[in-house]
Design a protein around this motif. Structure first.
Motif, mmCIF file in Angstrom:
data_model
loop_
_atom_site.group_PDB
_atom_site.id
_atom_site.type_symbol
_atom_site.label_atom_id
_atom_site.label_comp_id
_atom_site.label_asym_id
_atom_site.label_seq_id
_atom_site.Cartn_x
_atom_site.Cartn_y
_atom_site.Cartn_z
ATOM 1 N N UNK A 197 0.655 -1.300 0.027
ATOM 2 C CA UNK A 197 0.035 -0.175 0.130
ATOM 3 C C UNK A 197 0.747 1.263 -0.073
ATOM 4 N N UNK A 198 1.965 1.248 0.593
ATOM 5 C CA UNK A 198 2.768 2.337 0.602
ATOM 6 C C UNK A 198 3.554 2.668 -0.801
ATOM 7 N N UNK A 199 3.814 1.464 -1.289
ATOM 8 C CA UNK A 199 4.207 1.580 -2.610
ATOM 9 C C UNK A 199 3.365 2.049 -3.510
ATOM 10 N N UNK A 251 4.230 5.430 -14.928
ATOM 11 C CA UNK A 251 4.824 4.967 -13.793
ATOM 12 C C UNK A 251 5.542 3.604 -13.870
ATOM 13 N N UNK A 252 6.714 3.234 -13.813
ATOM 14 C CA UNK A 252 7.081 1.938 -13.468
ATOM 15 C C UNK A 252 7.435 1.641 -12.238
ATOM 16 N N UNK A 253 6.901 0.930 -11.686
ATOM 17 C CA UNK A 253 7.397 0.013 -10.278
ATOM 18 C C UNK A 253 8.205 -0.981 -10.435
ATOM 19 N N UNK A 254 9.391 -0.881 -9.603
ATOM 20 C CA UNK A 254 10.607 -1.883 -9.579
ATOM 21 C C UNK A 254 10.274 -2.697 -8.235
ATOM 22 N N UNK A 255 9.757 -3.763 -8.630
ATOM 23 C CA UNK A 255 9.757 -4.798 -7.446
ATOM 24 C C UNK A 255 10.496 -5.936 -7.746
ATOM 25 N N UNK A 307 10.843 -0.480 -5.037
ATOM 26 C CA UNK A 307 10.331 -1.095 -3.567
ATOM 27 C C UNK A 307 11.517 -1.629 -2.965
ATOM 28 N N UNK A 308 11.830 -0.787 -1.605
ATOM 29 C CA UNK A 308 12.573 -1.165 -0.670
ATOM 30 C C UNK A 308 14.236 -0.727 -1.205
ATOM 31 N N UNK A 328 16.007 4.866 -10.086
ATOM 32 C CA UNK A 328 14.698 5.214 -9.609
ATOM 33 C C UNK A 328 14.729 6.686 -9.356
ATOM 34 N N UNK A 329 13.492 7.320 -9.298
ATOM 35 C CA UNK A 329 13.175 8.776 -9.019
ATOM 36 C C UNK A 329 12.940 8.688 -7.647
ATOM 37 N N UNK A 330 12.323 7.535 -7.120
ATOM 38 C CA UNK A 330 11.748 7.510 -5.734
ATOM 39 C C UNK A 330 12.034 6.108 -5.445
ATOM 40 N N UNK A 331 12.650 5.891 -4.153
ATOM 41 C CA UNK A 331 12.890 4.437 -3.526
ATOM 42 C C UNK A 331 11.950 4.506 -2.156
#
Length: 558
Positions: A201-203, A383-387, A422-423, A442-445
């Motif tokens: 949820x935070x991600x 947006x691309x989420x890296x998990x 993520x993380x 990443x732009x944000x971790x």
């Protein structure tokens, strides 16, 4: 409605670290039934706190309590008992106050705030004369206070609370300690699966915020229109807005058609590894779909073949939700098509368009897509989420297929896509800060529970971007117990004369290793640095003339 005598039975929330005290009047019937404060689904109290602390809205009592304690907020009510008609504060009679001394004796409370006019009035009448502490009245978060919009409440509460609370302490812990901490949290009653749900949820919130920011740059009115479905809102507001499409095979998965009305929704691509870092991505997928995003989830293995727990459990849940929503959407389309055929023999353009498109909410699951398919999926993403790879990663290179995924994501970053990790960015060691080849930029971790040493190195910004810690749980009591045990162990060792002998042994071992022409082992090298090479491959502490390092205050890759 007849008045009834109500006795306050919900325990206050506070500990020795609490710094401000928020007071309501008396729990409403909905709160008494739930067993916790501000339980009415339309009360905006928890949404307001989540907004000022920049966190997802807490859903469970445990999450709400953790949020309060983490940010040093104590919570109770003015009254211990009263006669009241339903939830009407105006009907209160025979009011008896709570004894607030128990909170003031335990904590250094710097200010008291009432969450509404009636609470402030009763506090000043019943408590302030004996306690001697003034109270500031904040606007009510009740839906009855309709003239105050959510943004107005957030502004009022943030202005009052944040200067007194300051920033929460930032913890930087070795990866092994974070793993140990997760186990301690699980022992205290918050399961690893629950922690993964909170992490996802935070991600999702970070990814949604990035998408909103990107959309507002291009179309501010469109971004404003979607604020009502923000990821931080309670899922009950959008419980029927799950995914519309799903696929378990990359050859049959549909990417969103750029020409259809789904393009009005944020497009999110989530790259999931097969470990628990990937599990965060599976959770984020269903949260983003619920918030109105079109989601493409990419995975090496189908949910049923993921062995890591609790990632396996969370992936199956997301897959089931996506499949159920897809079936419902297809049934709806068939019904709409049938209705349109009987309504008119020659439909208008508007009617024809309306029957061809589903709602702008989708999850498409792609298992091991080809290079070309993945390129198309990522090219369509806002947006691309890296998990992919988590904090357990270390090494000089990333294995297939994840190396290609990282390279394609970085290519899309250069073309304007935003990336949230993520993380830890995949390919970066969370412990040492060493970047493998390739390493995601990443732009944000969003790192979970606490920051890690590798994210705090001077060069980490180039890969991590802005690092945001998602607390997930209230860990201060656990860390404090660790410090106490460590202090007791040190005292015991000192009393037994072990510290000096241990230090001497370590020093002798290091000297013997140096004398033999060998480098000291990491165990005996007190000055071993987390990173041994600079970005361009030389030892920054060699005799080579130093080159000033850049201060990464802007994106170093653009």
């Amino acid at each position: 409605m007849d008045a009834t005598t109500v006795t306050h039975e919900i325990q206050p929330v506070f500990d020795s670290r609490s710094r401000v005290l928020l007071l309501g009047t008396m729990p409403s019937p909905a709160s008494r039934e739930q067993g916790f404060y501000y339980g009415h689904p339309q009360n905006r109290f928890w949404r307001v706190l989540a907004a000022i602390f920049d966190e997802p809205v807490p859903r469970t009592i445990e999450e709400k309590r953790d949020m309060l304690l983490l940010h040093h907020v104590a919570l109770w009510d003015v009254l211990a008992s009263c006669e009241i008609e339903g939830a009407s504060d105006a009907s209160i009679r025979d009011a008896q106050p709570n004894d607030l001394a128990r909170i003031f004796d335990a904590a250094d409370i710097r200010a008291v705030f009432a969450t509404g006019m009636k609470a402030g009035e009763l506090y000043r009448k019943l408590i302030e004369p004996t306690l001697g502490v003034p109270c500031t009245t904040l606007p009510s978060t009740s839906p009855a206070n309709a003239k105050m919009k959510l943004a107005d409440l957030v502004g009022a509460y943030g202005k009052a609370l944040l200067p007194l609370l300051g920033e929460t302490e930032k913890h930087v812990l070795p990866v092994a300690d974070v793993v140990k901490l997760e186990k301690e949290i699980a022992k205290s009653g918050t399961s690893l699966s629950t922690l993964m749900e909170r992490a996802g949820r935070a991600l999702a919130k970070a990814a949604f915020d990035e998408a909103q920011a990107t959309a507002s740059q291009h179309d501010p009115s469109n971004a404003t229109q979607r604020q009502g479905d923000a990821i931080s809102h309670d899922p009950r507001d959008n419980q029927n807005d799950n995914a519309d499409r799903t696929s378990n095979d990359s050859h049959t998965a549909e990417a969103s058609d750029p020409s259809d009305e789904n393009q009005a929704a944020p497009h999110i691509a989530i790259l999931c590894g097969s470990g628990n870092n990937g599990g965060d991505g599976w959770v984020a997928a269903r949260e983003l779909a619920r918030a109105g995003c079109a989601v493409n989830l990419v995975t090496k293995r189908p949910a049923g073949e993921i062995s890591a727990e609790p990632a396996h459990e969370q992936a199956l849940l997301t897959e089931a939700i996506a499949s159920e929503a897809a079936n419902a959407a297809h049934a709806g389309l068939r019904q709409t098509a049938s209705s349109s055929q009987t309504a008119a023999s020659v439909p208008t353009v508007a009617q024809n368009t309306a029957t061809q498109h589903a709602k702008p909410r989708a999850i498409a699951i792609h298992v091991s897509p080809s290079h070309g398919e993945l390129t198309c999926l990522l090219a369509a993403a806002d947006v691309i989420v890296d998990a992919i790879l988590g904090t357990g990663f270390s090494g000089d290179s990333v294995l297939a297929p994840y190396d290609a995924w990282i390279c394609l994501a970085n290519e899309q970053r250069a073309r304007g896509a935003r990336i949230v990790a993520a993380d830890v960015p995949s390919g970066l060691s969370a412990q040492t800060g060493k970047a493998a080849e390739p390493c995601l930029k990443a732009h944000e971790t969003v790192t979970m529970i606490a920051s890690k040493p590798g994210l705090e190195t001077p060069y980490a910004f180039a890969f991590c971007g802005t690092v945001h810690v998602a607390p997930l749980a209230y860990i201060e009591p656990i860390l404090e117990s660790w410090k106490q045990r460590e202090a007791e162990t040190d005292t015991s060792a000192e009393n037994n004369g072990l510290i000096g002998s241990s230090a001497a042994t370590d020093a002798n071992a290091a000297l013997e290793a140096a004398g033999a022409g060998k480098l000291p082992s990491p165990k005996h090298d007190a000055f071993r640095r987390a990173e041994t090479e600079d970005d361009d491959g030389y030892d920054p502490y060699s005799d080579r003339p130093p080159t000033p390092e850049p201060l990464f205050q802007a994106d170093p890759w653009n």
